[in-house]
Scaffold this active site. Structure first.
Site: not given
Length: 354
Positions: A94, A164
């Protein structure tokens, strides 16, 4: 809208943001008439990305698995249509995704970076906070990476657990130099994402999950302009993103008990539309804020502080915040963690009867 944009201009400048879009014509931001195909949010995002790539050859889309369609299928068909030189996969890094996007945007391109889940945006935190947000400021406006848009799905899904399901928006709202946008629905998501991609500032765009009819044509929605979804007179209720559907249910329940709620969707958290919220609270005398993120240090605290400063003598009750708990996001105990309809309804009644 022009007056609203002028009011926001000075605040935007103070945060290191470009105000180059302030004189944009109102007609560019008109939502098309109702109609279109029923679409979930991922399909609406896909439509917006199609338009962005087709209308601007300087647009590039990249991230983990995007050339295959992505984990939510938001990028399905884009690599086949626009080529793998403009829609491509990246390593599972990322920090590298956002760092690459900063460089690409600094060269005058529209860099659309995807982070698969907002929970995984934290390795890129340094690039967003210390590079993207400060690029224009540190160069005295000689250079910028305003063409950078970072997309990330956020929030609860019913079974995501602590890796998540998080809502990390407040971390980024603290950072001058970037905008933070969260749509509540597919129709809003498409128009707001196109505005983010075309905005001259770096934007972090968090995506919930929902179904709605979405117009197929190109349209934009104004950033930093809240929307009054439901007018009322007894209490102002403020939120953003997926939480709006829960709040609408609570407002409908309150109406059955004779309480009139004014519901406001902020849509953009930074810079946020203080004027619309202030005007509503001056009318109702009460304020409730709700978001999925933990209550401590959540963006609701910033809204509360700002409105108390502006409306202290008009408030008839303490500002209420109905938010997620100060715990890691649970799996089997998600229903207890979430700011549910009943929690919001109870808080509405308590605030009105204070």
């Amino acid at each position: 809208m022009a007056s609203a944009l002028r009011r926001l201009g000075s605040a935007a400048a103070r945060r290191g943001l470009s105000t180059a879009c302030e004189d944009t014509k109102k007609s560019l931001f008109q939502l098309p008439q109702a109609g279109g195909k029923s679409s979930n949010l991922c399909s609406a995002i896909n439509q917006a990305l199609h338009i962005a790539l087709e209308s601007d050859p300087r647009s590039y889309l990249f991230g983990e698995d995007v050339s295959f369609g992505g984990v939510f299928r938001c990028t399905t068909g884009l690599a086949d249509r626009y080529g793998k030189s403009r829609v491509f996969n990246t390593p599972l890094c990322e920090q590298g995704i956002v760092g690459f996007g900063i460089g690409l945007a600094a060269m005058g391109n529209r860099a659309i970076a995807e982070i698969q889940f907002a929970d995984y945006i934290f390795p890129a935190f340094d690039q967003i906070v210390n590079e993207a947000s400060k690029f224009r400021y540190r160069s005295g406006n000689q250079f910028n990476c305003g063409g950078l848009t970072i997309r990330a799905p956020y929030g609860a899904v019913g079974h995501g657990g602590h890796y998540h399901s998080q809502s990390p928006e407040a971390f980024f709202c603290h950072v001058p130099g970037i905008k933070v946008v969260i749509p509540r629905s597919p129709r809003q998501a498409k128009g707001l994402l196109l505005s983010c991609i075309r905005d001259p500032n770096p934007v972090v765009f968090f995506e919930p999950k929902a179904i709605e009819e979405v117009p197929e044509e190109d349209y934009m929605l104004p950033l930093s302009e809240a929307e009054v979804i439901r007018e009322g007179s007894d209490i102002t209720v403020v939120g953003w993103g997926a939480q709006l559907s829960i709040m609408e249910q609570a407002c409908a329940g309150a109406e059955k008990e004779g309480i009139s709620c004014e519901l406001i969707d902020l849509k953009t958290l930074i810079p946020w539309d203080k004027e619309t919220v202030e005007a509503s609270v001056r009318k109702t005398g009460r304020l409730l804020i709700s978001h999925e993120a933990p209550v401590t240090g959540g963006f609701g605290a910033e809204i509360s502080a700002s409105i108390v400063e502006r409306c202290f003598l008009r408030l008839e009750a303490p500002v209420a915040r109905i938010c997620g708990l100060d715990t890691p996001f649970p799996l089997v105990f998600e229903p207890f963690y979430m700011p549910t309809k009943n929690k919001i309804l109870d808080a509405i009644k308590a605030t009105v009867n204070y």
